[in-house]
Enzyme design. Structure first.
Site, PDB file in Angstrom:
ATOM      1  N   LYS A   1       1.092   1.198  10.237  1.00 36.88           N
ATOM      2  CA  LYS A   1       2.096   1.778   9.357  1.00 36.88           C
ATOM      3  C   LYS A   1       1.676   3.180   8.933  1.00 36.88           C
ATOM      4  CE  LYS A   1       4.828  -1.777   9.337  1.00 36.88           C
ATOM      5  NZ  LYS A   1       4.206  -2.512  10.442  1.00 36.88           N
ATOM      6  N   ASP A   2       2.687   4.000   8.683  1.00 38.21           N
ATOM      7  CA  ASP A   2       2.478   5.404   8.368  1.00 38.21           C
ATOM      8  C   ASP A   2       1.874   5.569   6.969  1.00 38.21           C
ATOM      9  OD1 ASP A   2       2.962   8.037   9.512  1.00 38.21           O
ATOM     10  OD2 ASP A   2       4.311   8.341   7.817  1.00 38.21           O
ATOM     11  N   LYS A   3       1.334   6.749   6.744  1.00 39.01           N
ATOM     12  CA  LYS A   3       0.746   7.078   5.443  1.00 39.01           C
ATOM     13  C   LYS A   3       1.811   7.270   4.370  1.00 39.01           C
ATOM     14  CE  LYS A   3      -2.620  10.293   3.472  1.00 39.01           C
ATOM     15  NZ  LYS A   3      -3.617  11.346   3.810  1.00 39.01           N
TER      16      LYS A   3
ATOM     17  N   LYS B   1       0.840  -1.200   0.000  1.00 41.24           N
ATOM     18  CA  LYS B   1       0.000   0.000   0.000  1.00 41.24           C
ATOM     19  C   LYS B   1       0.875   1.250   0.000  1.00 41.24           C
ATOM     20  CE  LYS B   1      -0.414   0.971   4.943  1.00 41.24           C
ATOM     21  NZ  LYS B   1       0.347   2.242   4.862  1.00 41.24           N
TER      22      LYS B   1
END
Length: 364
Positions: free
Chosen positions: A74-76, A45
């Site tokens: 998880k981070d963007k 992603k």
């Protein structure tokens, strides 16, 4: 501001947490069983947080997001490769997930259990630093050699505190009863941010203390500690410790990279220091809250008790104060002035904290 344990001068480079220059891949805690009622999706992603991805998948499948399991948030920013679980009965609807933007299913597996938060061994990273001069590249390589040898402090990264770095303030207001957030998940998120903020303060204070122990003579150190109100029984023993993180009587030690903990007793110090050097155990710091063990003795009296909070608390915990990155590799592309590095960290540790230790500055 966090404290840096290494003494090199700041290093100039450009760091951007985007899908080409920052890639993180989860390492699962166990092998998939190949059977069971849960379908494991290996997903790539970008441009969305784990929560956003989970909510998008839940919406398209018309299920409650709580039916989707994941091991870590998880981070963007950056490209993330991680595992999630959904009910196996939805296997015939995977094509609907693949229609979602910025989500790609790489593989599927069957498993007996839903993935739960924390069910990770660690994460591997690829990071590309740009605008790195040949001189800076040499400095970065030297820093990485040191990190390979001794490890790094396990600070929470800036992502933990939100875009404006203010999430911990909201958590403090919730704790003090000055703000109410109805959504339980968001409320816990902000409280955890405040826990993380206090942990970073404690860790910075311990590192400043460690550097003082290394840099001051015995007599200078005795005077400095007296001025600071820090009481240590045997300064000579403290100064004899070879590691950058000096252990204190009453520190709560954790087996590394996982396992139970125990209190450091003064009569066991030599053995514990040796095991720390061997990477069998590491000191831990407090994430204040309910049902958590505090440090005792010198560790509690001089440091940890300053970072205790009371009120409507979330559950607390202990966090590695020191970690040992593994699988460290790097390459300098002089024609592009790029410095590329790969490494693996335990679950819950932040690659950006390692990059900040290299840069010796805030990289936001």
């Amino acid at each position: 501001m966090r404290e840096y344990f290494l003494n090199h001068s700041p290093i100039s480079f450009r760091f951007a947490q985007n899908s080409k220059d920052f890639i993180v891949s989860e390492i699962p805690l166990y092998s998939w069983s190949g059977e069971g009622e849960h379908l494991i999706l290996h997903i790539r992603k970008k441009n969305q947080t784990t929560w956003e991805m989970v909510n998008s998948i839940a919406k398209v499948l018309n299920i409650d997001s709580r039916n989707i399991g994941y091991g870590g948030l998880k981070d963007k920013h950056g490209l993330t490769i991680q595992y999630i679980s959904i009910p196996r009965k939805l296997e015939n609807r995977l094509s609907e997930i693949e229609k979602l933007p910025n989500i790609k299913i790489l593989a599927t597996h069957y498993h007996k259990n839903k993935i739960k938060i924390g069910h990770l061994k660690g994460n591997s990273f690829f990071i590309r630093l740009k605008k790195v001069s040949p001189m800076s590249a040499k400095k970065i390589a030297e820093v990485l050699k040191t990190i390979q040898e001794v490890g790094i402090p396990n600070f929470f990264g800036y992502q933990r505190f939100g875009i404006d770095g203010e999430n911990h303030k909201i958590g403090k207001e919730i704790l003090e009863g000055k703000r109410y957030i109805r959504d339980r998940k968001k409320r816990k998120f902000f409280l955890n941010s405040y826990q993380s903020y206090l942990f970073n303060l404690w860790l910075s204070e311990r590192i400043r203390f460690n550097k003082m122990v290394d840099e001051f003579s015995t007599s200078e150190l005795a005077k400095a500690l007296q001025t600071l109100g820090i009481s240590i029984q045997n300064i000579e023993v403290l100064k004899s410790q070879p590691h950058h993180f000096k252990l204190l009587e009453g520190d709560f030690m954790l087996h590394y990279p996982h396992g139970k903990g125990f209190y450091l007793k003064l009569e066991e110090l030599d053995e514990v220091v040796e095991r720390f050097q061997r990477r069998d155990i590491v000191p831990s710091g407090l994430l204040f809250g309910n049902r958590v063990k505090h440090a005792v003795g010198e560790s509690w009296d001089n440091f940890e008790k300053r970072y205790i909070e009371h009120g409507n608390l979330a559950d607390g915990g202990r966090r590695f104060a020191w970690i040992f990155p593994t699988d460290i590799e790097w390459r300098y592309r002089e024609e592009s002035f790029w410095f590329e590095l790969r490494f693996t960290l335990p679950k819950g540790s932040y690659a950006t904290s390692l990059i900040e230790e290299i840069a010796k500055r805030d990289i936001r």
